[in-house]
Write an enzyme that holds these catalytic residues in place. Structure first.
Site, PDB file in Angstrom:
ATOM      1  N   LYS A 106       0.851  -1.284   0.113  1.00 30.90           N
ATOM      2  CA  LYS A 106       0.081  -0.140  -0.024  1.00 30.90           C
ATOM      3  C   LYS A 106       0.981   1.167  -0.070  1.00 30.90           C
ATOM      4  CE  LYS A 106      -4.463   0.700   0.258  1.00 30.90           C
ATOM      5  NZ  LYS A 106      -5.489  -0.316  -0.099  1.00 30.90           N
TER       6      LYS A 106
HETATM    7  N1  GLU Z   1      -7.255  -0.248  -3.334  1.00 32.15           N
HETATM    8  C1  GLU Z   1      -8.041  -1.082  -3.616  1.00 32.15           C
HETATM    9  C2  GLU Z   1      -7.905  -1.917  -2.220  1.00 32.15           C
HETATM   10  O1  GLU Z   1      -7.916  -1.747  -1.411  1.00 32.15           O
HETATM   11  C3  GLU Z   1      -7.591  -1.908  -4.804  1.00 32.15           C
HETATM   12  C4  GLU Z   1      -6.152  -2.365  -4.791  1.00 32.15           C
HETATM   13  C5  GLU Z   1      -5.496  -2.832  -6.106  1.00 32.15           C
HETATM   14  O2  GLU Z   1      -6.498  -2.840  -7.118  1.00 32.15           O
HETATM   15  O3  GLU Z   1      -4.468  -3.164  -6.234  1.00 32.15           O
HETATM   16  O4  GLU Z   1      -8.464  -3.310  -2.300  1.00 32.15           O
END
Ligand code: GLU
Length: 418
Positions: A106
């Site tokens: 993240k």
């Molecule tokens: N931000 C989204 C999540 O928390 C998508 C992450 C992604 O597609 O890599 O799942």
């Protein structure tokens, strides 16, 4: 004074309960307690008025055991490293729950994007991309949208990364616009996954599969699309909220009108319709409804307000909306929670489809994407449900058990380097 919640401690507590239920030895899952890599960067930006401001940014890679790291980037003024660490770990578990060949990561920039001009937002994004460039890439770590980031921002990331390599590399990021290699169905994928899982749990609990009263907190990409699709499934969206406040209408809100209003005005502020009254975000959590779908930020349901929840079911569209101590109160009240790492996994599933299409340099049809997404969500829900029944645990602990089981097996096969 309000209790402060550390989302990383929250994650560790659930990890511990799941590992115990699985009968794991501490050394089996010790590595899962620590992110593989944490990068903190400074992002100096020339503001439109000529001054220089420096923002803080992070990218945390929690695990690459199952494949390249994967996870979104959020822009928020209150983000900190513990939040990003927790979000990265949740991505590891989420990808494992839906069986994607990905690890978890993240990223975040500590900034209120609403206070930046469009040009400043682009400069922050490009400079942040340059700063994390050494650790991202299609085989290493693939960012995506998250809170307050979108397809346009993903396009700037793709462009910056490509320019610095000298050729177009669409597979470095997912959630892009279709024109530059984005996937059909990606923009709706998280909300679509939420609605698929909601239908599955309603069926399992023997609740009606249409006409249920639903409250949705947050009207961004996840909340907005979840509300739209659940409304299309024949449910009554009785409450919604965003940063500006909320609305409650026991007869069900006019979701298309409300979404059209937000499209034009960015927030709910000033929207009204017959039968609807204004409520606060706090009132939404405790409002009279059957299903509560929190799609905003973490720690929205805590020991301070869990007792007020009237819903019988919570489907977590956001990451980490329920604190561990609230989990206990809710479970004593007999409320079922479908956890984030299952309920909101639709986004990363279609991100995976996007990455695969980019790498193979081909495109899939939207109906194929939506059908495969549905198959994966229904299958994963079923696998978690089996664990719930077999071990008599909550859906959250069961989802962690499914994920941790896979990760621990993979870790054993790979061994510890050197
Ligand atoms: N931000 C989204 C999540 O928390 C998508 C992450 C992604 O597609 O890599 O799942």
């Amino acid at each position: 004074m309000a209790k402060t919640y550390n989302p990383y401690d929250n994650m560790l507590q659930v990890l511990e309960s799941a590992a115990q239920k699985l009968g794991l030895k501490p050394s089996d899952y010790e590595t899962l307690k620590f992110p593989e890599r944490e990068l903190k960067v400074s992002i100096p930006i020339r503001m439109d008025d000529g001054s220089i401001k420096v923002f803080e940014g992070y990218r945390v890679q929690h695990s690459s055991t199952l494949g390249p790291c994967k996870g979104g980037i959020r822009y928020h003024q209150e983000v900190d490293i513990d939040e990003v660490k927790a979000l990265a770990a949740w991505m590891t578990f989420k990808c494992a729950v839906v069986n994607l060949p990905y690890g978890g990561a993240k990223g975040a920039v500590k900034v209120d994007p609403g206070k930046l001009s469009h040009a400043e937002l682009e400069r922050v994004t490009r400079r942040f991309t340059a700063a994390i460039l050494p650790i991202i890439g299609p085989e290493k770590d693939i960012p995506a949208p998250d809170v307050n980031t979108n397809a346009e921002i993903m396009g700037w990331i793709m462009d910056t990364y490509s320019m610095l390599h000298g050729y177009a590399i669409p597979s470095v990021v997912t959630g892009k616009s279709i024109e530059i290699g984005g996937s059909l169905g990606r923009a709706e994928a998280t909300g679509r996954g939420v609605s698929i899982v909601t239908q599955e749990i309603l069926k399992y609990l023997g609740m009606p599969e249409t006409g249920v009263k639903i409250a949705v907190q947050g009207l961004g990409n996840v909340g907005g699309i979840s509300a739209k699709l659940l409304h299309e499934n024949g449910h009554k969206i009785v409450a919604v909220s965003d940063v500006s406040g909320g609305l409650y209408n026991p007869a069900g809100l006019n979701v298309p009108a409300l979404r059209a209003y937000i499209e034009k005005n960015r927030t709910l502020e000033g929207y009204s319709e017959p039968g609807a009254r204004n409520i606060t975000n706090g009132e939404l959590i405790g409002c009279e409804c059957d299903v509560l779908v929190p799609c905003a930020l973490q720690n929205q349901i805590t020991s301070a307000n869990a007792a007020s929840v009237q819903a019988k079911l919570i489907v977590e569209g956001a990451n980490g909306p329920t604190a561990v101590d609230a989990d206990e109160i809710l479970s004593k009240k007999g409320i079922t929670i479908v956890p984030d790492i299952l309920a909101n996994a639709g986004g990363v599933v279609v991100s995976y489809f996007e990455w695969v299409q980019n790498i193979q340099e081909l495109t899939w049809e939207e109906d194929q994407i939506n059908a495969t997404l549905k198959k994966i969500m229904v299958r994963s829900f079923g696998q978690v449900l089996e664990i719930v029944k077999e071990h008599r645990v909550s859906f959250r602990v069961a989802a962690y058990m499914l994920a941790i089981g896979k990760l621990v097996r993979a870790k054993k096969i790979r061994g510890v380097f050197p």
